[in-house]
Design an enzyme around this catalytic site. Sequence first.
Site, short mmCIF file in Angstrom:
data_model
loop_
_atom_site.label_atom_id
_atom_site.label_comp_id
_atom_site.label_asym_id
_atom_site.label_seq_id
_atom_site.Cartn_x
_atom_site.Cartn_y
_atom_site.Cartn_z
N GLN A 70 34.46 8.20 121.71
CA GLN A 70 34.32 7.34 120.54
C GLN A 70 33.64 6.03 120.96
O GLN A 70 34.15 5.32 121.83
CB GLN A 70 35.71 7.08 119.98
CG GLN A 70 35.82 6.26 118.74
CD GLN A 70 37.28 6.04 118.36
OE1 GLN A 70 38.17 6.68 118.88
NE2 GLN A 70 37.52 5.12 117.47
N SER B 77 33.88 -0.09 119.77
CA SER B 77 34.03 -1.49 120.16
C SER B 77 32.82 -2.01 120.91
O SER B 77 32.15 -1.27 121.64
CB SER B 77 35.28 -1.66 121.03
OG SER B 77 36.44 -1.31 120.32
N SER C 21 37.19 5.49 126.10
CA SER C 21 38.06 6.41 126.84
C SER C 21 37.35 7.74 127.08
O SER C 21 36.79 8.32 126.14
CB SER C 21 39.35 6.65 126.06
OG SER C 21 40.05 5.45 125.83
N GLU D 284 42.60 8.35 114.53
CA GLU D 284 43.05 7.81 115.81
C GLU D 284 44.48 7.32 115.71
O GLU D 284 45.31 7.57 116.59
CB GLU D 284 42.14 6.68 116.25
CG GLU D 284 42.53 6.05 117.58
CD GLU D 284 41.60 4.94 118.02
OE1 GLU D 284 41.78 4.44 119.14
OE2 GLU D 284 40.71 4.56 117.24
N GLU E 75 47.83 -7.17 114.97
CA GLU E 75 47.61 -8.15 113.90
C GLU E 75 46.77 -7.56 112.76
O GLU E 75 47.05 -7.77 111.58
CB GLU E 75 46.92 -9.40 114.47
CG GLU E 75 47.79 -10.22 115.43
CD GLU E 75 47.90 -9.59 116.82
OE1 GLU E 75 48.78 -10.01 117.58
OE2 GLU E 75 47.10 -8.68 117.12
#
Length: 402
Positions: A140, A143, A175, A258, A383
């Site tokens: 994936q 980010s 990952s 996920e 958060e």
Amino acid sequence: MSEEHAAFQEAVRAFLNTHAKPITELEAGWGNGPDELSAGAEPTREEELRMVEAASAFRRALFDAGFGWLTGPPEYGGGGKDPRYQELFDEVAQAYELPSEACFVVGHHIVAPTLLAWGTEEVKQRYLRALYRADLFACQLFSEPEAGSDLAGVKSRGVRDGDGWRVTGQKVWTSGGHFSDIGEMLVRTDPSASKHAGLTMLMIDMHDPGVEIRPLRQMTGGEAFNEVFVDDVFVPDSHVLGNPGDGWKVAMTTLGNERVSMGFRSAPPASDPVERLLALIRHFGLSDDEQVRQDFAKIAIRRDVIRWTAARAAAALAAGGEPGAESSIIKLMDSENLLAIGRLAGRILGPRMTADTGEWGTYVWAELVLSVPSRRIAGGTDEIMRNIMAERILGLPREPKR
């Protein structure tokens, strides 16, 4: 249980008796079995590749026997069965020593369901069966170093080139990128569009000469994550998930998958963190300590609620639904539970967690504690999860913009 269900479990048992070893009761006892924890273990690259090889061999035999993708559509290699059959399989399988499934989590539980929901027919036919049979691995690519928690802030770009796209950019925290064959990559294809509208999701070839993968060493000492550099890689239109500009919608499906996957952590008693925590409490004679009992009860209850919620979410996905509110709940509860497990283990162990005395079952907890911060970031920070649940699930006012 119906006769059909019983016959299915007998077939599973016959397969596993041939391809695996039963778990012995000794492995669950204190001081027996491997001194490791499933949530914190980070093998070296060499150890990981050996584990991938063993897992792949078992997965291919499992798939060829008809147990590899029980709930998947038959036209893409699946068994076409309802989710109950996966539960029946798992009931039998938990009594056997099986290779770690860690290398399949991203491909099977995150990328493949997204391909099924958004992929072109070519992509589905080319990749789904191969992923579930372990002929291919997927990662994936979301980010980025400068985007932080703002997924829509990605700067990797795709530029139209004939019947495809030229892709350039950098991704981080990937990952399994080092053993993956394909990657699901979010890129910006329309800089003039609004932040969320200008994104597109593509499937890229991780073996392309323009893809460079560099390991990232964590404070655990492991290198499970990577940074990935993509330089002028061509991606055909057939490998766009959805349509150009649908990237944000596709990303939300992927992230929901996920978060659901985080509730399916399974391990034999010898390495399951909750079971090992219970053994730790008993070993140090704290079974009657009221505070320890109360703290452990909260952990065990939360663990079971996570599993039940994940099972409900998985059943909805198998029935053709989309990841819903459960995915955010699962993700947040999972990271909070791992944090609580580490804190209680630390109170019990004291210095044994930070200084290796050689005593079985003690210093191994340090790796779990060091891995927890990454769990609180993966799939969206805690958060962000609280904001999602407050604003999108509970309908509370949005957080003020600064």
